[in-house]
Design a protein around this motif. Structure first.
Motif, PDB file in Angstrom:
ATOM      1  N   SER A  31       0.827  -1.212   0.000  1.00 27.27           N
ATOM      2  CA  SER A  31       0.000   0.000   0.000  1.00 27.27           C
ATOM      3  C   SER A  31       0.858   1.258   0.000  1.00 27.27           C
ATOM      4  CB  SER A  31      -0.919   0.015   1.215  1.00 27.27           C
ATOM      5  OG  SER A  31      -1.766  -1.101   1.198  1.00 27.27           O
ATOM      6  N   TYR A  32       1.981   1.212   0.700  1.00 29.79           N
ATOM      7  CA  TYR A  32       2.883   2.370   0.739  1.00 29.79           C
ATOM      8  C   TYR A  32       3.534   2.611  -0.627  1.00 29.79           C
ATOM      9  CZ  TYR A  32       2.370   1.945   5.789  1.00 29.79           C
ATOM     10  OH  TYR A  32       1.871   1.863   7.054  1.00 29.79           O
ATOM     11  N   ILE A  33       3.896   1.542  -1.300  1.00 29.64           N
ATOM     12  CA  ILE A  33       4.486   1.669  -2.637  1.00 29.64           C
ATOM     13  C   ILE A  33       3.457   2.251  -3.604  1.00 29.64           C
ATOM     14  CG2 ILE A  33       5.523   0.415  -4.569  1.00 29.64           C
ATOM     15  CD1 ILE A  33       7.359   0.381  -2.205  1.00 29.64           C
ATOM     16  N   ARG A  34       2.225   1.726  -3.554  1.00 25.61           N
ATOM     17  CA  ARG A  34       1.166   2.221  -4.438  1.00 25.61           C
ATOM     18  C   ARG A  34       0.858   3.687  -4.145  1.00 25.61           C
ATOM     19  NH1 ARG A  34      -1.357  -3.224  -3.116  1.00 25.61           N
ATOM     20  NH2 ARG A  34      -0.745  -4.485  -4.903  1.00 25.61           N
ATOM     21  N   LEU A  35       0.789   4.046  -2.869  1.00 20.76           N
ATOM     22  CA  LEU A  35       0.545   5.433  -2.480  1.00 20.76           C
ATOM     23  C   LEU A  35       1.666   6.339  -2.985  1.00 20.76           C
ATOM     24  CD1 LEU A  35      -1.258   7.410  -0.892  1.00 20.76           C
ATOM     25  CD2 LEU A  35       0.166   6.896   1.100  1.00 20.76           C
ATOM     26  N   GLY A  36       2.895   5.852  -2.912  1.00 20.32           N
ATOM     27  CA  GLY A  36       4.032   6.621  -3.423  1.00 20.32           C
ATOM     28  C   GLY A  36       3.941   6.862  -4.919  1.00 20.32           C
ATOM     29  N   PHE A  37       3.532   5.857  -5.672  1.00 19.61           N
ATOM     30  CA  PHE A  37       3.360   6.023  -7.114  1.00 19.61           C
ATOM     31  C   PHE A  37       2.281   7.056  -7.417  1.00 19.61           C
ATOM     32  CE2 PHE A  37       5.925   2.295  -8.004  1.00 19.61           C
ATOM     33  CZ  PHE A  37       6.385   2.533  -9.280  1.00 19.61           C
ATOM     34  N   VAL A  38       1.182   6.998  -6.689  1.00 20.94           N
ATOM     35  CA  VAL A  38       0.085   7.945  -6.923  1.00 20.94           C
ATOM     36  C   VAL A  38       0.504   9.360  -6.554  1.00 20.94           C
ATOM     37  CG1 VAL A  38      -2.230   8.611  -6.165  1.00 20.94           C
ATOM     38  CG2 VAL A  38      -1.741   6.237  -6.702  1.00 20.94           C
ATOM     39  N   LEU A  39       1.174   9.520  -5.419  1.00 24.99           N
ATOM     40  CA  LEU A  39       1.617  10.856  -5.011  1.00 24.99           C
ATOM     41  C   LEU A  39       2.625  11.432  -5.994  1.00 24.99           C
ATOM     42  CD1 LEU A  39       1.933  10.488  -1.138  1.00 24.99           C
ATOM     43  CD2 LEU A  39       0.178  11.711  -2.428  1.00 24.99           C
ATOM     44  N   PRO A  45       7.201  17.835 -10.167  1.00 23.30           N
ATOM     45  CA  PRO A  45       8.404  17.439 -10.912  1.00 23.30           C
ATOM     46  C   PRO A  45       8.177  16.320 -11.923  1.00 23.30           C
ATOM     47  CG  PRO A  45       8.856  17.489  -8.567  1.00 23.30           C
ATOM     48  CD  PRO A  45       7.392  17.684  -8.733  1.00 23.30           C
ATOM     49  N   ILE A  46       7.273  15.400 -11.625  1.00 27.37           N
ATOM     50  CA  ILE A  46       7.030  14.270 -12.518  1.00 27.37           C
ATOM     51  C   ILE A  46       5.556  14.296 -12.921  1.00 27.37           C
ATOM     52  CG2 ILE A  46       7.119  11.769 -12.782  1.00 27.37           C
ATOM     53  CD1 ILE A  46       9.149  11.712 -10.506  1.00 27.37           C
ATOM     54  N   PRO A  47       5.267  14.543 -14.179  1.00 27.94           N
ATOM     55  CA  PRO A  47       3.860  14.559 -14.598  1.00 27.94           C
ATOM     56  C   PRO A  47       3.249  13.157 -14.565  1.00 27.94           C
ATOM     57  CG  PRO A  47       5.283  14.806 -16.499  1.00 27.94           C
ATOM     58  CD  PRO A  47       6.168  14.850 -15.280  1.00 27.94           C
ATOM     59  N   PHE A  48       1.931  13.096 -14.651  1.00 26.81           N
ATOM     60  CA  PHE A  48       1.197  11.833 -14.580  1.00 26.81           C
ATOM     61  C   PHE A  48       1.676  10.836 -15.629  1.00 26.81           C
ATOM     62  CE2 PHE A  48      -2.416   9.214 -15.939  1.00 26.81           C
ATOM     63  CZ  PHE A  48      -2.671   8.551 -14.748  1.00 26.81           C
ATOM     64  N   PHE A  49       1.806  11.294 -16.868  1.00 25.09           N
ATOM     65  CA  PHE A  49       2.222  10.379 -17.935  1.00 25.09           C
ATOM     66  C   PHE A  49       3.660   9.912 -17.755  1.00 25.09           C
ATOM     67  CE2 PHE A  49      -1.328  12.642 -19.986  1.00 25.09           C
ATOM     68  CZ  PHE A  49      -2.149  11.541 -20.175  1.00 25.09           C
ATOM     69  N   GLY A  50       4.477  10.707 -17.066  1.00 25.79           N
ATOM     70  CA  GLY A  50       5.837  10.278 -16.747  1.00 25.79           C
ATOM     71  C   GLY A  50       5.829   9.076 -15.823  1.00 25.79           C
ATOM     72  N   MET A  51       4.941   9.084 -14.829  1.00 30.02           N
ATOM     73  CA  MET A  51       4.839   7.951 -13.914  1.00 30.02           C
ATOM     74  C   MET A  51       4.259   6.730 -14.616  1.00 30.02           C
ATOM     75  SD  MET A  51       6.304   8.548 -11.153  1.00 30.02           S
ATOM     76  CE  MET A  51       5.792   7.110 -10.232  1.00 30.02           C
TER      77      MET A  51
END
Length: 71
Positions: A31-39, A45-51
């Motif tokens: 859950s922490y990893i997923r939350l980190g990806f969403v944040l 600095p990192i746009p949505f499409f970058g993630m």
């Protein structure tokens, strides 16, 4: 002491198993990893499409777990 290898998992995955694999490798809750990806996807600095691209690259590069067969 066991050495964990970074693998995408089949069991417990949501999309491609990247976050679940990272959580098992790092020893923290997925859950922490997923939350980190969403944040990170919504920070300037990192746009949505970058993630999305980063996640897709990780899904392509990290090998999938073959699983274990109990005999």
């Amino acid at each position: 002491m066991s050495l964990n290898k970074l693998r995408r998992v089949k069991e417990g995955k949501k999309i491609a198993g990247v976050c679940q694999g990272l959580s098992e490798f790092l020893g923290i809750d997925a859950s922490y990893i997923r939350l980190g990806f969403v944040l990170l996807a919504f920070l300037p600095p990192i746009p949505f499409f970058g993630m999305v691209i980063i996640y897709a690259v990780l899904a392509a590069v990290i090998p999938e777990d073959e699983g274990y067969i109990d005999v």
